[in-house]
Design a protein around this motif. Structure first.
Motif, mmCIF file in Angstrom:
data_model
loop_
_atom_site.group_PDB
_atom_site.id
_atom_site.type_symbol
_atom_site.label_atom_id
_atom_site.label_comp_id
_atom_site.label_asym_id
_atom_site.label_seq_id
_atom_site.Cartn_x
_atom_site.Cartn_y
_atom_site.Cartn_z
ATOM 1 N N ASN A 1 0.817 -1.215 0.000
ATOM 2 C CA ASN A 1 0.000 0.000 0.000
ATOM 3 C C ASN A 1 0.855 1.271 0.000
ATOM 4 O O ASN A 1 0.526 2.239 -0.689
ATOM 5 N N TYR A 2 1.952 1.292 0.762
ATOM 6 C CA TYR A 2 2.793 2.498 0.763
ATOM 7 C C TYR A 2 3.446 2.712 -0.599
ATOM 8 O O TYR A 2 3.571 3.847 -1.056
ATOM 9 N N LEU A 3 3.818 1.613 -1.253
ATOM 10 C CA LEU A 3 4.384 1.777 -2.601
ATOM 11 C C LEU A 3 3.302 2.245 -3.571
ATOM 12 O O LEU A 3 3.571 3.072 -4.458
ATOM 13 N N MET B 1 10.184 -0.663 6.195
ATOM 14 C CA MET B 1 9.916 -1.008 7.607
ATOM 15 C C MET B 1 8.880 -2.122 7.684
ATOM 16 O O MET B 1 8.993 -3.031 8.511
ATOM 17 N N GLU B 2 7.858 -2.040 6.822
ATOM 18 C CA GLU B 2 6.793 -3.055 6.862
ATOM 19 C C GLU B 2 7.341 -4.441 6.523
ATOM 20 O O GLU B 2 6.927 -5.436 7.116
ATOM 21 N N MET B 3 8.284 -4.501 5.594
ATOM 22 C CA MET B 3 8.884 -5.805 5.270
ATOM 23 C C MET B 3 9.678 -6.344 6.454
ATOM 24 O O MET B 3 9.689 -7.550 6.715
ATOM 25 N N ILE C 1 -5.674 1.182 9.377
ATOM 26 C CA ILE C 1 -4.882 -0.048 9.551
ATOM 27 C C ILE C 1 -3.769 0.169 10.580
ATOM 28 O O ILE C 1 -3.529 -0.686 11.429
ATOM 29 N N GLU C 2 -3.122 1.319 10.531
ATOM 30 C CA GLU C 2 -2.045 1.561 11.504
ATOM 31 C C GLU C 2 -2.588 1.651 12.931
ATOM 32 O O GLU C 2 -1.970 1.127 13.865
ATOM 33 N N ALA C 3 -3.735 2.304 13.109
ATOM 34 C CA ALA C 3 -4.316 2.385 14.467
ATOM 35 C C ALA C 3 -4.744 0.996 14.945
ATOM 36 O O ALA C 3 -4.604 0.664 16.131
ATOM 37 N N ASP D 1 7.603 1.898 15.139
ATOM 38 C CA ASP D 1 7.514 2.263 13.716
ATOM 39 C C ASP D 1 6.080 2.595 13.329
ATOM 40 O O ASP D 1 5.834 3.512 12.548
ATOM 41 N N GLU D 2 5.125 1.832 13.868
ATOM 42 C CA GLU D 2 3.722 2.031 13.462
ATOM 43 C C GLU D 2 3.240 3.438 13.852
ATOM 44 O O GLU D 2 2.433 4.038 13.137
ATOM 45 N N TYR D 3 3.757 3.964 14.957
ATOM 46 C CA TYR D 3 3.409 5.342 15.318
ATOM 47 C C TYR D 3 3.953 6.328 14.276
ATOM 48 O O TYR D 3 3.303 7.334 13.968
ATOM 49 N N LEU D 4 5.117 6.032 13.706
ATOM 50 C CA LEU D 4 5.671 6.892 12.643
ATOM 51 C C LEU D 4 4.763 6.867 11.415
ATOM 52 O O LEU D 4 4.554 7.877 10.754
ATOM 53 N N HIS D 5 4.216 5.676 11.127
ATOM 54 C CA HIS D 5 3.353 5.523 9.952
ATOM 55 C C HIS D 5 2.038 6.272 10.141
ATOM 56 O O HIS D 5 1.556 6.944 9.231
ATOM 57 N N LEU D 6 1.482 6.130 11.341
ATOM 58 C CA LEU D 6 0.257 6.859 11.677
ATOM 59 C C LEU D 6 0.514 8.358 11.540
ATOM 60 O O LEU D 6 -0.287 9.113 10.991
HETATM 61 FE FE FE2 Z 1 2.863 0.336 9.532
#
Ligand code: FE2
Ligand code: PL3
Ligand code: FE2
Length: 251
Positions: free
Chosen positions: A60-62, A81-83, A136-138, A165-170
């Motif tokens: 999704n990010y790509l 990071m997701e990988m 999804i991140e939350a 990391d997930e907080y960075l994505h959010l």
């Molecule tokens: Fe994430």
């Protein structure tokens, strides 16, 4: 003489402190048995959901990068990071001797995945960001925060690294939506109305297996709402708008 006494006192204090810390730590007392068949059975689905979720987050990010080409570098970092997260959770399953049920996980995400793909085709960036970087991140943050409290030591360490990391994505989604709020508010509200109920359904669907892992559904919902509402507030929505959006989860 005086000195010796001092050292002894300090040692006593130190050992008292340790005993108190151990006996007051409820996390140590309520850990499930990670070796039972029922634990492993539930873990085969939850682990798969997380592995699939991390893979889809990567993709999704790509995909989002194709809609904001000047953000390619940053979004590629998030995707990487997701990988890493996927690898980490794959190791967690292997460590417990569990085979992840990937077919179940693909079905679990299919509706949300479909909505993301439609938004992507239409170039609806706001919807894509809401689905991936907010909802999804939350969801991941709530799950990982609760899981950390009841995970085996190996998985706990990995999950602690991941949730940071997930907080960075959010935050990434939050900052983009904040900057573009005046032009994206209507789409944000509409996309939320369609997709927040899906997240609620996914939570309902996973609750039974999660409880076998000693993860409480109320706690999951609470953690989700904290991350979700915090983000909406930071984006710049007012109390009424946030309440209206959160309400979509209960209809
Ligand atoms: Fe994430
Ligand atoms: C985004 O970076 C990743 C998206 C993953 C979504 C995960 C949802 C998890 C729900 C299941 C709760 C159990 C968590 C246990 C972790 C092994
Ligand atoms: Fe992740």
């Amino acid at each position: 003489m005086h000195n010796e006494l001092k050292i002894t006192d300090m040692q006593t204090l130190e050992s008292n402190k340790k005993t108190t810390e151990e006996s007051n730590n409820p996390v140590c007392l309520n850990l499930p048995d990670f070796t039972t068949d029922s634990y492993k059975d539930a873990y085969s689905r939850i682990n798969a959901i997380v592995i699939e979720g991390e893979q889809e987050a990567h993709d999704n990010y790509l995909s989002i990068a194709t809609l904001i080409p000047n953000e390619l570098e940053e979004l590629t970092k998030l995707a990487r990071m997701e990988m890493k997260h996927k690898k980490g959770f794959t190791a967690c399953g292997r460590n417990l001797g569990v085979v992840a049920d990937m077919e179940f996980a693909k079905k679990f995400f299919s509706k949300l995945h479909g909505n993301f793909q439609i938004a992507l085709e239409k170039g609806n960036l706001t919807t894509c960001l809401l689905i991936q970087a907010i909802l999804i991140e939350a969801f991941a943050i709530s799950a990982y925060n609760v899981y950390i409290r009841v995970a085996d030591p190996f998985a706990k360490k990995i999950t602690e690294g991941v949730v940071k990391d997930e907080y960075l994505h959010l935050n990434y989604g939050q900052e983009w939506l904040k900057e573009n709020l005046s032009t994206c508010k209507d789409e944000l509200m509409e996309a939320n109305k369609v997709n927040l109920p899906l997240i609620k359904k996914m939570l309902d669907e996973v609750a039974n297996d999660a409880s076998v892992l000693a993860m409480d559904k109320e706690e999951l919902m609470e953690e989700f709402m904290i991350a979700y509402q915090d983000t909406l507030m930071e984006i710049g929505l007012d109390n009424r708008e946030i309440a209206r959006m959160a309400m979509a989860a209960i209809v």
